[in-house]
Design an enzyme around this catalytic site. Structure first.
Site, PDB file in Angstrom:
ATOM      1  CB  SER A 135      13.537 -46.606 -44.087  1.00  0.00           C
ATOM      2  OG  SER A 135      12.209 -47.403 -44.403  1.00  0.00           O
ATOM      3  CB  SER A 167       5.318 -43.150 -39.667  1.00  0.00           C
ATOM      4  OG  SER A 167       5.402 -43.561 -40.939  1.00  0.00           O
ATOM      5  CD  GLU A 250       5.501 -52.430 -41.374  1.00  0.00           C
ATOM      6  OE1 GLU A 250       6.745 -52.895 -41.618  1.00  0.00           O
ATOM      7  OE2 GLU A 250       5.391 -51.333 -41.558  1.00  0.00           O
TER       8      GLU A 250
HETATM    9  C1  LIG Z   1       3.748 -43.038 -45.708  1.00  0.00           C
HETATM   10  C2  LIG Z   1       4.964 -43.692 -45.430  1.00  0.00           C
HETATM   11  C3  LIG Z   1       5.513 -44.187 -44.080  1.00  0.00           C
HETATM   12  C4  LIG Z   1       6.656 -44.968 -43.854  1.00  0.00           C
HETATM   13  N1  LIG Z   1       6.989 -45.030 -42.555  1.00  0.00           N
HETATM   14  C5  LIG Z   1       8.074 -45.574 -42.005  1.00  0.00           C
HETATM   15  C6  LIG Z   1       8.628 -45.645 -40.735  1.00  0.00           C
HETATM   16  O1  LIG Z   1       7.969 -45.379 -39.781  1.00  0.00           O
HETATM   17  N2  LIG Z   1       9.584 -46.371 -40.683  1.00  0.00           N
HETATM   18  C7  LIG Z   1      10.617 -46.677 -41.538  1.00  0.00           C
HETATM   19  O2  LIG Z   1      11.665 -47.430 -41.267  1.00  0.00           O
HETATM   20  N3  LIG Z   1      10.012 -46.573 -43.038  1.00  0.00           N
HETATM   21  C8  LIG Z   1       9.154 -45.938 -43.287  1.00  0.00           C
HETATM   22  N4  LIG Z   1       8.816 -45.897 -44.636  1.00  0.00           N
HETATM   23  C9  LIG Z   1       9.772 -46.302 -45.379  1.00  0.00           C
HETATM   24  C10 LIG Z   1       9.128 -47.358 -46.351  1.00  0.00           C
HETATM   25  O3  LIG Z   1       9.395 -48.768 -45.865  1.00  0.00           O
HETATM   26  C11 LIG Z   1      10.185 -47.260 -47.717  1.00  0.00           C
HETATM   27  O4  LIG Z   1       9.776 -46.126 -48.399  1.00  0.00           O
HETATM   28  C12 LIG Z   1       9.916 -48.554 -48.502  1.00  0.00           C
HETATM   29  O5  LIG Z   1      10.468 -49.805 -48.032  1.00  0.00           O
HETATM   30  C13 LIG Z   1      10.638 -48.596 -49.793  1.00  0.00           C
HETATM   31  O6  LIG Z   1      12.029 -48.160 -49.796  1.00  0.00           O
HETATM   32  P1  LIG Z   1      12.675 -46.754 -50.403  1.00  0.00           P
HETATM   33  O7  LIG Z   1      11.766 -45.584 -50.357  1.00  0.00           O
HETATM   34  O8  LIG Z   1      14.223 -46.748 -50.011  1.00  0.00           O
HETATM   35  O9  LIG Z   1      12.540 -47.026 -51.904  1.00  0.00           O
HETATM   36  P2  LIG Z   1      13.662 -48.040 -52.728  1.00  0.00           P
HETATM   37  O10 LIG Z   1      13.790 -49.389 -51.897  1.00  0.00           O
HETATM   38  O11 LIG Z   1      14.952 -47.306 -53.153  1.00  0.00           O
HETATM   39  O12 LIG Z   1      12.706 -48.445 -54.114  1.00  0.00           O
HETATM   40  C14 LIG Z   1      12.802 -47.733 -55.004  1.00  0.00           C
HETATM   41  C15 LIG Z   1      11.769 -48.403 -56.156  1.00  0.00           C
HETATM   42  O13 LIG Z   1      12.590 -49.513 -56.847  1.00  0.00           O
HETATM   43  C16 LIG Z   1      11.658 -50.728 -56.636  1.00  0.00           C
HETATM   44  N5  LIG Z   1      12.765 -51.906 -56.062  1.00  0.00           N
HETATM   45  C17 LIG Z   1      13.317 -51.836 -54.947  1.00  0.00           C
HETATM   46  N6  LIG Z   1      13.950 -53.272 -54.801  1.00  0.00           N
HETATM   47  C18 LIG Z   1      13.491 -53.863 -55.928  1.00  0.00           C
HETATM   48  C19 LIG Z   1      13.426 -55.270 -56.135  1.00  0.00           C
HETATM   49  N7  LIG Z   1      14.172 -56.156 -55.524  1.00  0.00           N
HETATM   50  N8  LIG Z   1      12.993 -55.670 -57.100  1.00  0.00           N
HETATM   51  C20 LIG Z   1      11.768 -55.201 -57.778  1.00  0.00           C
HETATM   52  N9  LIG Z   1      11.809 -53.542 -57.754  1.00  0.00           N
HETATM   53  C21 LIG Z   1      12.315 -53.170 -56.712  1.00  0.00           C
HETATM   54  C22 LIG Z   1      10.712 -50.349 -55.515  1.00  0.00           C
HETATM   55  O14 LIG Z   1       9.534 -51.362 -55.694  1.00  0.00           O
HETATM   56  C23 LIG Z   1      10.670 -48.811 -55.819  1.00  0.00           C
HETATM   57  O15 LIG Z   1       9.569 -48.594 -56.872  1.00  0.00           O
HETATM   58  C24 LIG Z   1       7.364 -45.252 -45.035  1.00  0.00           C
HETATM   59  C25 LIG Z   1       7.094 -45.117 -46.261  1.00  0.00           C
HETATM   60  C26 LIG Z   1       6.048 -44.084 -46.371  1.00  0.00           C
HETATM   61  C27 LIG Z   1       5.673 -43.947 -47.725  1.00  0.00           C
END
Ligand SMILES: Cc1cc2nc3c(=O)[nH]c(=O)nc-3n(C[C@H](O)[C@H](O)[C@H](O)COP(=O)(O)OP(=O)(O)OC[C@H]3O[C@@H](n4cnc5c(N)ncnc54)[C@H](O)[C@@H]3O)c2cc1C
Length: 396
Positions: A135, A167, A250
């Site tokens: 991410s 993480s 995953e």
């Molecule tokens: C506890 C935790 C641990 C994590 N650990 C890791 C890690 O080790 N490595 C890593 O790389 N990442 C990690 N992540 C990140 C995680 O993979 C991302 O937070 C997740 O993929 C969502 O991306 P974003 O936060 O950028 O949200 P965004 O992608 O910006 O999404 C924001 C909102 O828009 C919605 N949305 C986005 N696209 C769509 C779509 N096409 N259709 C409908 N709704 C949509 C989403 O559902 C969300 O509600 C972690 C996250 C958490 C919470």
């Protein structure tokens, strides 16, 4: 710890292996590592490391990995049998799940022989931790937007960019890093994955504090980080294929113990209430129906996991169906954690000691469950995958 327990021959049958797991865990899991014990205290990283290394020596980790890389050369059937036993006890979650469940399998699939020999045994021996650098600030759900760039310079690569929500970055020895070699407009083409040592000059880890006060994830900055070509995992341009495999693992097969762990948590919640006359009455009067619903959901999840194992054993690819499991377990646990928080919010200072322990456990579980419908792909994204790739519904 009984670290010399004989590992049974799986040819003796899956029940033998499951019995071995049950007996070894019952004899060796310290009470202070069981969340449902009054002796519980938060384990240190070193204690978790020693525990997981002992589990591996007892044949309870690295089940499906080849023996030449430190695994036990067994099938998903034994893996599931062990997971059911692991889930029955509220032991600490693995501190090396990214190594064991993401980096390891991906190295086994796309890594060179030298990479397999170098990385795999140290993961199972708990000597090397991994983090997952996928991410970015503008690329979470849509990884095709990632900007961290890798440029080839002779026999090396120069990496610049930023990751977020990584993480375990502060404790990690290696990062499973997804980069792009082309431009953002290339979307899924021109991506490349690396195994990057976290002590490489130019890497900066900035911890992020989460709602539960912990700093288990971080932003990771890459400023002119130079890695040799031997750090590359898979061919140039293969990064997206490798990344989707990681995401598939995953979503479908990691932490297979979840349904059994949720069941153990539910048992703990009920026992804690039954240890206190007022809470016991409250449970029966107010929460019985919702608890019945949780029981049904947990049974559904068990069925889904068992079916995935059967399909994988039959040679099927789980692919998009991993989204069903991810959506189901995360929504199911989030609903359960909300219910449990409602119950333990009734615990008072004069409630039983077990009820007070349950309040601590479920308060933390509730906060963490908020993240469960986000990491490994949000629920909305899983719904999109199910709609488009399983149900073949039109995009608009
Ligand atoms: C506890 C935790 C641990 C994590 N650990 C890791 C890690 O080790 N490595 C890593 O790389 N990442 C990690 N992540 C990140 C995680 O993979 C991302 O937070 C997740 O993929 C969502 O991306 P974003 O936060 O950028 O949200 P965004 O992608 O910006 O999404 C924001 C909102 O828009 C919605 N949305 C986005 N696209 C769509 C779509 N096409 N259709 C409908 N709704 C949509 C989403 O559902 C969300 O509600 C972690 C996250 C958490 C919470």
């Amino acid at each position: 710890m009984d670290t010399n327990a004989a590992i049974p021959d799986p040819a003796a049958g899956r029940d033998v292996y499951r019995r071995h797991a049950r007996q070894w865990l019952a004899a060796n899991l310290p009470a202070q590592m069981r969340a449902d014990s009054l002796e519980y205290r938060t384990p240190t990283l070193q204690e978790c490391q020693a525990w997981e290394a002992a589990m591996h020596r007892a044949g309870l980790a690295g089940m499906t990995w080849p023996t030449v890389y430190g695994g036990h050369g067994l099938s998903l059937v034994e893996h599931l049998a062990v997971n059911k036993e692991v889930g029955r006890l509220l032991m600490p979650e693995s501190v090396s799940s990214i190594g064991k469940e993401l980096a390891g399998p991906i190295i086994m699939t796309v890594g060179t022989e030298a990479q397999k020999q170098r990385f795999l045994p140290s993961i199972l021996a708990m000597q090397a931790y991994w983090c997952q650098g996928f991410s970015e600030p503008d690329a979470g759900s849509d990884l095709a937007r990632l900007r961290t760039r890798a440029v080839q310079e002779g026999d090396a690569w120069r990496i610049n960019g930023q990751k977020i929500w990584t993480s375990g970055a502060a404790k990690a020895h290696y990062c499973l890093l997804l980069t792009r070699t082309g431009v953002v407009a290339d979307r899924h083409r021109g991506m490349l994955m690396f195994a990057v040592p976290m002590d490489t000059p130019g890497i900066r880890v900035v911890p992020i504090k989460s709602i539960d006060g912990k700093t288990s994830f971080a932003e990771v900055f890459f400023d002119d980080v130079i890695v040799p070509d031997s750090a590359r995992l898979g061919a140039p341009d293969e990064g997206w294929t490798a990344a989707t495999r990681v995401l598939g693992i995953e979503r479908a097969t990691n932490r297979m113990y979840r349904a059994w762990r949720f069941e153990a948590e539910l048992r703990f919640l009920v026992q804690a209430c039954k240890s206190d006359a007022r809470l016991s009455r409250l449970l029966d009067a107010q929460f019985a129906r919702q608890i019945g619903e949780v029981v049904c959901q947990i049974d559904g999840l068990k069925g889904l996991v068992e079916r995935s194992v059967e399909q994988l054993m039959a040679g099927d690819q789980i692919g998009a169906r991993g989204s069903l499991t991810k959506l189901y377990w995360s929504e199911c646990h989030q609903a359960f954690a909300g219910l449990a928080l409602g119950v333990v919010s009734q615990v008072r200072p004069d409630s039983s000691a077990l009820a007070r322990r349950a309040r601590e456990h479920f308060t933390h579980a509730y906060f963490f469950s908020r993240a469960e419908t986000i990491y490994a792909g949000t629920s909305e994204v899983q719904l999109d995958v199910i709609a488009q790739r399983i149900l073949k519904l039109p995009k608009d």
